[in-house]
Design a protein around this motif. Structure first.
Motif, PDB file in Angstrom:
ATOM      1  N   ASP A 146     -30.152 -18.017 -10.590  1.00 14.32           N
ATOM      2  CA  ASP A 146     -28.953 -17.364 -10.300  1.00 14.32           C
ATOM      3  C   ASP A 146     -28.187 -18.202  -9.123  1.00 14.32           C
ATOM      4  N   PRO A 147     -27.122 -18.167  -9.183  1.00 16.41           N
ATOM      5  CA  PRO A 147     -26.500 -19.080  -7.767  1.00 16.41           C
ATOM      6  C   PRO A 147     -26.817 -18.294  -6.570  1.00 16.41           C
ATOM      7  N   GLY A 148     -27.539 -19.151  -5.723  1.00 17.90           N
ATOM      8  CA  GLY A 148     -27.809 -18.669  -4.314  1.00 17.90           C
ATOM      9  C   GLY A 148     -29.064 -18.121  -4.318  1.00 17.90           C
ATOM     10  N   ALA A 149     -29.716 -17.921  -5.502  1.00 20.54           N
ATOM     11  CA  ALA A 149     -31.034 -17.129  -5.596  1.00 20.54           C
ATOM     12  C   ALA A 149     -32.208 -18.172  -5.477  1.00 20.54           C
ATOM     13  N   GLU A 150     -33.512 -17.861  -5.220  1.00 19.27           N
ATOM     14  CA  GLU A 150     -34.506 -18.850  -5.242  1.00 19.27           C
ATOM     15  C   GLU A 150     -34.585 -19.264  -6.605  1.00 19.27           C
ATOM     16  N   PRO A 151     -35.036 -20.806  -6.682  1.00 15.02           N
ATOM     17  CA  PRO A 151     -34.905 -21.401  -7.984  1.00 15.02           C
ATOM     18  C   PRO A 151     -36.230 -20.823  -8.827  1.00 15.02           C
ATOM     19  N   GLU A 152     -36.918 -20.260  -8.380  1.00 17.36           N
ATOM     20  CA  GLU A 152     -38.214 -20.001  -9.125  1.00 17.36           C
ATOM     21  C   GLU A 152     -38.783 -18.540  -8.568  1.00 17.36           C
ATOM     22  N   VAL A 153     -39.255 -17.759  -9.331  1.00 17.78           N
ATOM     23  CA  VAL A 153     -40.238 -16.466  -9.096  1.00 17.78           C
ATOM     24  C   VAL A 153     -41.237 -16.361  -9.833  1.00 17.78           C
ATOM     25  N   ASP A 154     -42.306 -15.597  -9.402  1.00 16.73           N
ATOM     26  CA  ASP A 154     -43.432 -15.419 -10.049  1.00 16.73           C
ATOM     27  C   ASP A 154     -43.497 -14.057 -11.125  1.00 16.73           C
ATOM     28  N   ALA A 155     -42.733 -12.954 -10.425  1.00 18.29           N
ATOM     29  CA  ALA A 155     -42.884 -11.954 -11.297  1.00 18.29           C
ATOM     30  C   ALA A 155     -41.414 -11.403 -11.344  1.00 18.29           C
ATOM     31  N   VAL A 156     -41.047 -10.618 -12.134  1.00 17.78           N
ATOM     32  CA  VAL A 156     -39.611  -9.827 -12.132  1.00 17.78           C
ATOM     33  C   VAL A 156     -40.075  -8.321 -12.205  1.00 17.78           C
ATOM     34  N   LEU A 157     -39.796  -7.634 -11.110  1.00 17.53           N
ATOM     35  CA  LEU A 157     -39.994  -6.237 -10.930  1.00 17.53           C
ATOM     36  C   LEU A 157     -38.995  -5.198 -11.075  1.00 17.53           C
ATOM     37  N   PRO A 158     -38.733  -4.519 -12.169  1.00 21.12           N
ATOM     38  CA  PRO A 158     -37.764  -3.208 -12.208  1.00 21.12           C
ATOM     39  C   PRO A 158     -38.111  -2.179 -11.100  1.00 21.12           C
ATOM     40  N   ILE A 159     -37.128  -1.703 -10.432  1.00 24.23           N
ATOM     41  CA  ILE A 159     -37.134  -0.358  -9.735  1.00 24.23           C
ATOM     42  C   ILE A 159     -36.146   0.613 -10.392  1.00 24.23           C
ATOM     43  N   VAL A 160     -36.569   1.691 -10.939  1.00 24.41           N
ATOM     44  CA  VAL A 160     -35.716   2.484 -11.570  1.00 24.41           C
ATOM     45  C   VAL A 160     -36.090   4.026 -10.938  1.00 24.41           C
ATOM     46  N   ARG A 161     -34.963   4.567 -10.420  1.00 23.44           N
ATOM     47  CA  ARG A 161     -34.965   5.864  -9.961  1.00 23.44           C
ATOM     48  C   ARG A 161     -35.914   5.936  -8.609  1.00 23.44           C
TER      49      ARG A 161
END
Length: 324
Positions: free
Chosen positions: A155-170
């Motif tokens: 995404d524009p302005g975001a880190e170019p690479e991540v190891d994990a994508v973590l949802p946070i809900v409620r």
């Protein structure tokens, strides 16, 4: 995220070039970026509060594990793995599902994650990332899976690479409806060797992109079908399961073509409530046998009646026989 860049061609109208008054098409090179995604479903939990194996719970004519694996299959473009406990019997699954045996019991979801990520990393398809979930998610939706995996993109302005994508809900972290790089397998194994058995230990060592509710619902497809983010709702006790089972099946549109068009009450699309392709066929008077195929949302030709359907799906039934 590692990606395969392929040269491809697309057809576009060509001004001034005609054939009998009709514009010709010329081939313009374009670049398509593709990345293989996998799914990992952890089925080896003890189900102590439920009192029976969650994987085998009945779910609208199928089983909960068949339902969840089918949803994940529809959302990813690579292999789907099921990790089971030692000696665990599983209900019938789609023949393309890859079952992995967890050699160590009682180590929690991190052990299953290690087995699943290792299997995915060593698979011939070489998937870069995997959506990982438990088997007790009756309202999981393909749109949620895709929204999580999209978090690996830049995404524009975001880190170019991540190891994990973590949802946070409620307000709660959701490490068992999250995305992980398959290259994390050695790190998970190392942490297990140190006795660090919680997903939080892994996330503390990773570059994590957090998706809160606003970020998740910024995905229009997800917001349209699951605005309450019920995809993360799990069933832990009999009362949870019974309440989930009482909910109506998803509303889908059924269309019939060829010789099937006049069966089951006339022509034209019909709106029905059905959780599987087979049930949708029954509701419009069709026997979903080897003579009928189903296309879901314009593609995915299937002959498996247990394939799960979801809110917003359109199912087209066609005859598999020549001339039908």
């Amino acid at each position: 995220m590692a990606a395969v860049v392929a040269r491809a061609h697309r057809l576009v109208p060509s001004r001034g070039w005609t054939d009998g008054g009709k514009p010709l098409a010329r081939r313009i090179p374009s670049t398509i970026v593709t990345s293989i995604t996998a799914g990992i479903v952890l089925a080896g939990g003890r189900s102590s509060r439920m009192g029976t194996a969650k994987a085998a719970l009945e779910w609208h004519g199928s089983t909960l594990l068949r339902h969840v694996t089918g949803v994940v299959q529809r959302a990813v473009d690579g292999p789907v793995f099921v990790v089971r406990a030692p000696g665990q019997e599983l209900p019938e699954l789609d023949r393309e599902i890859i079952v992995c045996d967890d050699p160590r019991e009682g180590m929690g979801p991190m052990q299953g994650l290690a087995v699943g990520l290792r299997a995915a990393a060593e698979h011939a398809a070489r998937p870069d990332v995997a959506f990982v979930c438990s088997t007790d998610l009756p309202f999981l939706h393909t749109a949620f899976v895709r929204a999580v995996l999209a978090g690996f993109g830049s995404d524009p302005g975001a880190e170019p690479e991540v190891d994990a994508v973590l949802p946070i809900v409620r307000g709660f972290r959701q490490p068992l409806t999250a995305g992980y790089r398959t290259a994390l397998a050695p790190l998970v194994e190392e942490l297990l060797g140190k006795g660090q058995l919680r997903p939080a230990h892994l996330l503390a060592e990773c570059r994590v992109r957090v998706l809160d509710e606003d970020a998740l619902l910024a995905d229009r497809a997800l917001a349209a079908v699951d605005p309450e983010l019920e995809a993360v709702v799990n069933v832990n006790e009999p009362a949870d399961y019974e309440a989930a089972r009482r909910r109506p099946e998803p509303e889908v549109i059924v269309e019939r073509y060829g010789v099937l068009a006049t069966r089951g009450g006339g022509r034209g699309p019909r709106v029905v409530r059905a959780a599987t392709i087979g049930h949708a066929a029954d509701l419009v008077g069709l026997a979903f046998d080897g003579h009928i195929l189903a296309a879901v949302n314009g593609d995915q030709i299937r002959s498996d009646g247990t394939l799960p359907l979801q809110a917003g799906d359109t199912v087209a039934f066609i005859s598999a026989d020549a001339g039908g």
